[in-house]
Design an enzyme around this catalytic site. Sequence first.
Site, mmCIF file in Angstrom:
data_model
loop_
_atom_site.group_PDB
_atom_site.id
_atom_site.type_symbol
_atom_site.label_atom_id
_atom_site.label_comp_id
_atom_site.label_asym_id
_atom_site.label_seq_id
_atom_site.Cartn_x
_atom_site.Cartn_y
_atom_site.Cartn_z
ATOM 1 N N MET A 112 0.853 -1.200 0.000
ATOM 2 C CA MET A 112 0.000 0.000 0.000
ATOM 3 C C MET A 112 0.885 1.244 0.000
ATOM 4 S SD MET A 112 -3.455 -0.933 2.020
ATOM 5 C CE MET A 112 -2.864 -0.669 3.676
ATOM 6 N N GLY A 113 2.131 1.083 -0.410
ATOM 7 C CA GLY A 113 3.026 2.232 -0.515
ATOM 8 C C GLY A 113 3.642 2.606 0.820
ATOM 9 N N HIS A 146 9.340 -3.724 3.048
ATOM 10 C CA HIS A 146 8.939 -3.932 1.646
ATOM 11 C C HIS A 146 10.167 -4.177 0.766
ATOM 12 C CE1 HIS A 146 5.671 -1.084 3.123
ATOM 13 N NE2 HIS A 146 4.990 -2.153 2.770
ATOM 14 N N GLU A 152 11.985 -0.553 4.781
ATOM 15 C CA GLU A 152 12.924 -1.676 4.613
ATOM 16 C C GLU A 152 12.214 -3.029 4.514
ATOM 17 O OE1 GLU A 152 16.118 -2.470 3.948
ATOM 18 O OE2 GLU A 152 16.290 -0.362 3.457
HETATM 19 O O1 PAF Z 1 -0.053 -5.841 3.674
HETATM 20 C C1 PAF Z 1 -0.481 -4.916 2.946
HETATM 21 O O2 PAF Z 1 0.175 -3.905 2.724
HETATM 22 C C2 PAF Z 1 -1.862 -5.050 2.323
HETATM 23 O O3 PAF Z 1 -2.736 -5.697 3.167
HETATM 24 C C3 PAF Z 1 -1.833 -5.699 0.938
HETATM 25 C C4 PAF Z 1 -1.364 -7.158 1.006
HETATM 26 C C5 PAF Z 1 -0.916 -4.925 0.008
HETATM 27 C C6 PAF Z 1 -3.231 -5.694 0.336
HETATM 28 O O4 PAF Z 1 -3.727 -4.396 0.194
#
Ligand code: PAF
Length: 282
Positions: free
Chosen positions: A30-31, A37, A35
């Site tokens: 979700m942006g 991600h 680190e």
């Molecule tokens: O973990 C997240 O950031 C969200 O739940 C996801 C998996 C991107 C779904 O919107």
Amino acid sequence: MQLCQTNAELALALSAAREEGRRIGFVPTMGALHEGHLSLIRQSKADGHFTIVSVFVNPLQFGDGEDFESYPRTLGVDARLVTDTGGDVLYAPTPQAVFPEGAGLPEPDPGELGDSYEGAARPGHFAGVLKVVSRLLDLVSPDAIYLGQKDAQQVALIRRMVAEQLESGMRQPVSVVVMPTIRDDSGLAMSSRNRRLSEAELEIARTIYPALVSAAASGKDASAICELAKAALSPEARLDYLEVVDEQFEKVQGKPPAGSRLIVAANVGSVRLIDNVLIGGE
Ligand code: PAF
């Protein structure tokens, strides 16, 4: 790195990669990338995948009164981070591209697990997560999806959904790759929401991980583990749940079986924090 903001652009990038014989790795986010991600993107690259990172703040997984409007949106910075980490495509669609009106998209049922722990505190949250992940998997058709262990219940639900969709023939095989939680130097699990914590609140939040680790290493029964963790937490961390669960996310009584986790959700200031550790150590 290619920025794709429409499904047509994404489809073109994917077919070019497939034509070159590349396998696709997918990192849904979700942006407000951190680190945690980036470790998923690095793993996808290390696995040799053409790597798609999605940034989509999914309205369906936020309840009334939650922080959908104020959720951090930092696409410019995210794009730079994806580029620097070697991601191949940043897919940042509009809500209409993800959920076109009248499309009759699948609505995977989270079942009972969707109503416990995070689901109890956030009704409808996991139905929203599964709907968007199912849709994104349809759009990206990856060989592997990369998820962070911090969201352990989400991981359990997505794993189950993918297995069910594979079994029903609606999906090609997708490996679900789960990467360890990335923590700051104090052990606090990285989260996009941490940036909302004041210095004083950070101090409180930083008691969570050591409390979990020492209790999880105690070798005791589930209830004693929970008591130990509670005693070690700052009293200013407002506990929502603290529980030992097995791999299916069933509450454990007595001696935790292998794979059990100590899971926690606590509110610090206005921020809801979750974390988990493996019983006996990672
Ligand atoms: O973990 C997240 O950031 C969200 O739940 C996801 C998996 C991107 C779904 O919107």
